[in-house]
Design a protein around this motif. Structure first.
Motif, PDB file in Angstrom:
ATOM      1  N   PHE A  48       0.848  -1.186   0.000  1.00  0.00           N
ATOM      2  CA  PHE A  48       0.000   0.000   0.000  1.00  0.00           C
ATOM      3  C   PHE A  48       0.881   1.232   0.000  1.00  0.00           C
ATOM      4  CE2 PHE A  48      -2.284  -3.430   2.010  1.00  0.00           C
ATOM      5  CZ  PHE A  48      -3.507  -3.399   1.368  1.00  0.00           C
ATOM      6  N   VAL A  70      -7.887  -0.038   4.817  1.00  0.00           N
ATOM      7  CA  VAL A  70      -7.663  -0.705   3.528  1.00  0.00           C
ATOM      8  C   VAL A  70      -8.882  -1.467   3.031  1.00  0.00           C
ATOM      9  CG1 VAL A  70      -5.169  -0.867   3.884  1.00  0.00           C
ATOM     10  CG2 VAL A  70      -6.638  -2.776   4.560  1.00  0.00           C
ATOM     11  N   VAL A 103      -2.573   0.766  -4.315  1.00  0.00           N
ATOM     12  CA  VAL A 103      -2.246  -0.582  -3.874  1.00  0.00           C
ATOM     13  C   VAL A 103      -1.532  -1.264  -5.039  1.00  0.00           C
ATOM     14  CG1 VAL A 103      -4.500  -1.538  -4.547  1.00  0.00           C
ATOM     15  CG2 VAL A 103      -3.104  -2.738  -2.863  1.00  0.00           C
TER      16      VAL A 103
END
Length: 149
Positions: A48, A70, A103
């Motif tokens: 990330f 997330v 990501v």
């Protein structure tokens, strides 16, 4: 992991950006997980990246994930093969706007592994796997259609 090198399919990386106002509906995750569940791909690494308004960035591996930060990607907790690092985080940060997150997902195309193993058993060897951008394909098909008309 004896014999693993002949059993691997091509490895790809997807870099996906999320602006701060992205709705994050979760619609994409079931599609990705379906590919994993059916053995079509295997996720090897998840990284990330966040880019602050001042342009600084941070990259963090899929460890100690908080679903609030997330979302559904928390399912990839611990997905770290060592293939991604600080250079990858920096490259992703260069590609996104300040205030945006990204990501990076490294995955093996497992569907190709049996084919590659058979090629090796028959004396061949893979030289390269390359991607043609989808827009290039669309443009080529449009041009071919225009020429045919």
């Amino acid at each position: 992991m004896e014999g693993q090198s002949t059993d691997l399919g091509p490895i790809d990386i997807a870099v996906i950006g999320y602006p701060p106002d992205a709705p994050m509906t979760g619609e994409a995750m079931p599609l990705l997980l379906d590919l994993v569940d059916r053995g079509i791909i295997r996720v090897l690494d998840v990284l990330f990246v966040t880019k602050e308004p001042d342009g600084s960035f941070a990259g963090f591996e899929a460890r100690d994930l908080d679903e609030r930060n997330v979302g559904d990607l928390a399912i990839f907790e611990g997905a770290s093969s060592g293939l991604l690092g600080e250079d990858d985080a920096a490259s992703a940060a260069e590609a996104i706007e300040p205030g945006t997150a990204a990501v990076l997902i490294v995955y093996e195309n497992r569907w190709a592994a049996p084919f590659i193993a058979a090629v090796r058993r028959n004396g061949g060897f893979p030289i390269a796997f390359e991607r043609i951008p989808a827009q290039d394909v669309i443009d080529a098909l449009d041009a071919a259609e225009s020429s045919a008309a």
